[in-house]
Scaffold this motif. Sequence first.
Motif, PDB file in Angstrom:
ATOM      1  N   VAL A 145      11.471  25.673   2.761  1.00 10.59           N
ATOM      2  CA  VAL A 145      12.874  25.746   2.458  1.00 10.59           C
ATOM      3  C   VAL A 145      13.591  25.408   3.712  1.00 10.59           C
ATOM      4  CG1 VAL A 145      12.267  27.510   1.066  1.00 10.59           C
ATOM      5  CG2 VAL A 145      12.570  27.989   3.470  1.00 10.59           C
ATOM      6  N   GLY A 146      12.979  24.764   4.720  1.00 14.62           N
ATOM      7  CA  GLY A 146      13.722  24.352   5.968  1.00 14.62           C
ATOM      8  C   GLY A 146      13.039  24.692   7.345  1.00 14.62           C
ATOM      9  N   GLY A 147      11.824  25.412   7.232  1.00 19.80           N
ATOM     10  CA  GLY A 147      11.518  26.018   8.505  1.00 19.80           C
ATOM     11  C   GLY A 147      12.134  26.766   9.426  1.00 19.80           C
ATOM     12  N   PRO A 148      11.884  26.432  10.890  1.00 20.88           N
ATOM     13  CA  PRO A 148      12.688  27.275  11.656  1.00 20.88           C
ATOM     14  C   PRO A 148      14.418  26.926  11.784  1.00 20.88           C
ATOM     15  CG  PRO A 148      10.662  26.404  12.808  1.00 20.88           C
ATOM     16  CD  PRO A 148      10.751  25.853  11.331  1.00 20.88           C
ATOM     17  N   ASP A 149      14.568  25.590  11.334  1.00 18.83           N
ATOM     18  CA  ASP A 149      15.986  25.366  11.336  1.00 18.83           C
ATOM     19  C   ASP A 149      16.722  26.165  10.431  1.00 18.83           C
ATOM     20  OD1 ASP A 149      15.704  23.549  13.382  1.00 18.83           O
ATOM     21  OD2 ASP A 149      15.674  21.739  12.109  1.00 18.83           O
ATOM     22  N   VAL A 154      20.483  30.756   9.112  1.00 18.23           N
ATOM     23  CA  VAL A 154      20.817  32.213   8.607  1.00 18.23           C
ATOM     24  C   VAL A 154      21.102  33.127   9.544  1.00 18.23           C
ATOM     25  CG1 VAL A 154      19.552  34.059   7.222  1.00 18.23           C
ATOM     26  CG2 VAL A 154      19.191  31.751   6.477  1.00 18.23           C
ATOM     27  N   MET A 155      20.504  33.101  10.796  1.00 14.16           N
ATOM     28  CA  MET A 155      20.729  34.057  11.661  1.00 14.16           C
ATOM     29  C   MET A 155      22.086  34.003  12.367  1.00 14.16           C
ATOM     30  SD  MET A 155      17.909  36.143  11.745  1.00 14.16           S
ATOM     31  CE  MET A 155      18.092  36.967  13.241  1.00 14.16           C
ATOM     32  N   GLY A 156      22.787  32.710  12.141  1.00 12.42           N
ATOM     33  CA  GLY A 156      24.277  32.468  12.850  1.00 12.42           C
ATOM     34  C   GLY A 156      24.937  33.444  12.256  1.00 12.42           C
ATOM     35  N   PRO A 157      25.340  33.266  10.715  1.00 13.01           N
ATOM     36  CA  PRO A 157      26.175  34.231  10.226  1.00 13.01           C
ATOM     37  C   PRO A 157      25.776  35.661   9.952  1.00 13.01           C
ATOM     38  CG  PRO A 157      25.552  32.773   8.560  1.00 13.01           C
ATOM     39  CD  PRO A 157      24.649  32.242   9.968  1.00 13.01           C
ATOM     40  N   MET A 158      24.431  35.662   9.875  1.00 14.29           N
ATOM     41  CA  MET A 158      23.825  36.889   9.360  1.00 14.29           C
ATOM     42  C   MET A 158      22.773  37.364  10.464  1.00 14.29           C
ATOM     43  SD  MET A 158      23.126  35.645   5.722  1.00 14.29           S
ATOM     44  CE  MET A 158      22.333  37.060   4.735  1.00 14.29           C
ATOM     45  N   PRO A 159      23.264  37.800  11.344  1.00 11.85           N
ATOM     46  CA  PRO A 159      22.199  37.977  12.820  1.00 11.85           C
ATOM     47  C   PRO A 159      21.426  39.378  12.581  1.00 11.85           C
ATOM     48  CG  PRO A 159      24.689  38.483  13.485  1.00 11.85           C
ATOM     49  CD  PRO A 159      24.696  37.885  12.160  1.00 11.85           C
ATOM     50  N   TRP A 160      21.853  40.149  11.457  1.00 10.26           N
ATOM     51  CA  TRP A 160      21.178  41.440  11.433  1.00 10.26           C
ATOM     52  C   TRP A 160      19.728  41.317  10.591  1.00 10.26           C
ATOM     53  CZ3 TRP A 160      26.009  40.180   9.745  1.00 10.26           C
ATOM     54  CH2 TRP A 160      26.049  39.794   8.396  1.00 10.26           C
ATOM     55  N   THR A 161      19.504  39.967  10.233  1.00 12.95           N
ATOM     56  CA  THR A 161      18.464  39.641   9.103  1.00 12.95           C
ATOM     57  C   THR A 161      17.011  39.625  10.081  1.00 12.95           C
ATOM     58  OG1 THR A 161      20.162  38.385   8.020  1.00 12.95           O
ATOM     59  CG2 THR A 161      17.902  38.016   7.544  1.00 12.95           C
ATOM     60  N   ARG A 162      16.238  40.274   9.274  1.00 10.34           N
ATOM     61  CA  ARG A 162      14.924  40.337   9.773  1.00 10.34           C
ATOM     62  C   ARG A 162      14.083  39.522   8.898  1.00 10.34           C
ATOM     63  NH1 ARG A 162      16.628  45.857  10.104  1.00 10.34           N
ATOM     64  NH2 ARG A 162      16.495  46.497  12.467  1.00 10.34           N
ATOM     65  N   ILE A 163      13.631  38.149   9.474  1.00  8.77           N
ATOM     66  CA  ILE A 163      12.971  37.434   8.582  1.00  8.77           C
ATOM     67  C   ILE A 163      11.368  37.376   9.008  1.00  8.77           C
ATOM     68  CG2 ILE A 163      12.764  35.002   8.249  1.00  8.77           C
ATOM     69  CD1 ILE A 163      15.799  34.660   8.463  1.00  8.77           C
ATOM     70  N   MET A 164      10.448  37.264   7.852  1.00  8.81           N
ATOM     71  CA  MET A 164       8.955  36.876   7.847  1.00  8.81           C
ATOM     72  C   MET A 164       8.600  35.765   7.163  1.00  8.81           C
ATOM     73  SD  MET A 164       5.801  39.727   7.292  1.00  8.81           S
ATOM     74  CE  MET A 164       6.252  40.016   5.372  1.00  8.81           C
ATOM     75  N   ALA A 182      13.653  30.826  16.676  1.00 16.35           N
ATOM     76  CA  ALA A 182      14.495  30.703  15.580  1.00 16.35           C
ATOM     77  C   ALA A 182      15.240  32.227  15.280  1.00 16.35           C
ATOM     78  CB  ALA A 182      14.088  30.223  14.405  1.00 16.35           C
ATOM     79  N   GLY A 183      14.313  33.272  15.449  1.00 15.98           N
ATOM     80  CA  GLY A 183      14.928  34.668  15.250  1.00 15.98           C
ATOM     81  C   GLY A 183      13.865  35.555  14.381  1.00 15.98           C
ATOM     82  N   ILE A 184      12.682  34.851  14.125  1.00 18.92           N
ATOM     83  CA  ILE A 184      11.888  35.836  13.170  1.00 18.92           C
ATOM     84  C   ILE A 184      11.267  36.865  13.879  1.00 18.92           C
ATOM     85  CG2 ILE A 184      11.172  33.746  11.593  1.00 18.92           C
ATOM     86  CD1 ILE A 184       8.266  33.846  13.008  1.00 18.92           C
ATOM     87  N   VAL A 185      11.217  38.045  13.073  1.00 20.28           N
ATOM     88  CA  VAL A 185      10.375  39.208  13.512  1.00 20.28           C
ATOM     89  C   VAL A 185       9.031  39.228  13.502  1.00 20.28           C
ATOM     90  CG1 VAL A 185      12.453  40.571  13.415  1.00 20.28           C
ATOM     91  CG2 VAL A 185      10.906  40.677  11.513  1.00 20.28           C
ATOM     92  N   ALA A 186       8.503  38.440  12.296  1.00 20.93           N
ATOM     93  CA  ALA A 186       6.960  38.457  12.062  1.00 20.93           C
ATOM     94  C   ALA A 186       6.834  37.154  11.076  1.00 20.93           C
ATOM     95  CB  ALA A 186       6.637  39.758  11.262  1.00 20.93           C
ATOM     96  N   CYS A 187       5.367  37.022  10.876  1.00 21.33           N
ATOM     97  CA  CYS A 187       4.934  35.819  10.116  1.00 21.33           C
ATOM     98  C   CYS A 187       3.759  36.204   9.358  1.00 21.33           C
ATOM     99  CB  CYS A 187       4.948  34.528  10.972  1.00 21.33           C
ATOM    100  SG  CYS A 187       3.723  34.521  12.052  1.00 21.33           S
ATOM    101  N   GLY A 188       3.575  35.824   8.241  1.00 20.28           N
ATOM    102  CA  GLY A 188       2.250  35.851   7.531  1.00 20.28           C
ATOM    103  C   GLY A 188       1.409  34.710   7.670  1.00 20.28           C
ATOM    104  N   ILE A 189       0.017  34.841   8.241  1.00 25.55           N
ATOM    105  CA  ILE A 189      -0.913  33.672   8.256  1.00 25.55           C
ATOM    106  C   ILE A 189      -2.160  33.878   7.582  1.00 25.55           C
ATOM    107  CG2 ILE A 189      -2.019  32.103   9.958  1.00 25.55           C
ATOM    108  CD1 ILE A 189       0.357  32.721  12.037  1.00 25.55           C
TER     109      ILE A 189
END
Length: 228
Positions: A145-149, A154-164, A182-189
Amino acid sequence: MAAKDRLAVLTAIIEQSVIPVFYHPDEEVCINVIQACANGGAKCIEFTNRGDFAADVFLRVTRHFAKADPSVIMGVGSVCDAPTAGLYIAYGAKFVVGPMLNAEVARLCNRRGIPYSPGCGSATEIGNAQELGCEIIKVFPGASVGGPDFVKSVMGPMPWTRIMPTGGVDPSEDSLRKWFSAGIVACGIGSNLITKKLLEAKDYQGIEENFRKTIALVNRIKSELAGK
């Protein structure tokens, strides 16, 4: 963390930052892998709902850790509908993750006080998920879907978003630094840390070391980013 309420689970996911994504049809293998992850600092586990009788394996594994290591927080992934979510919640799931957004799953999880992280691939889907009470949004498939970019956009206009994100996150410093910058709070590996080679060799110590090193690396990256 005895009660493992919604807020405590969300906090644990964010603090851990690297969530193991794993399924195996053998109960003993699951127990050994999950214990290795927990020993390495990854106590929040996303058990993937795949394969025949996966829910039965989950129930037995969850019962084991309720006695053997109550600090383990068992969640379930690949949940696409509310009946499946309800089954796993009844079997002890403390958080629910899905490849897509399902409003019925969101309502069920809200009713039961269970965090729900749906898979989203656009700003509209993320906004819809937030309207349904989702605190941490899974970006899936992360690389496609676009990776870190995409996260930055998304974080620009929606900075309250928590992404994993899940999918496209490697345990290398370069990959992790790009995602967390880029602003993620966690990731699944999953298989990048719980590798086929380690599983075949039953090298659970190797899995433990993989998570210990990766979590330490993420903590260092997060600390450096916070200091900027």
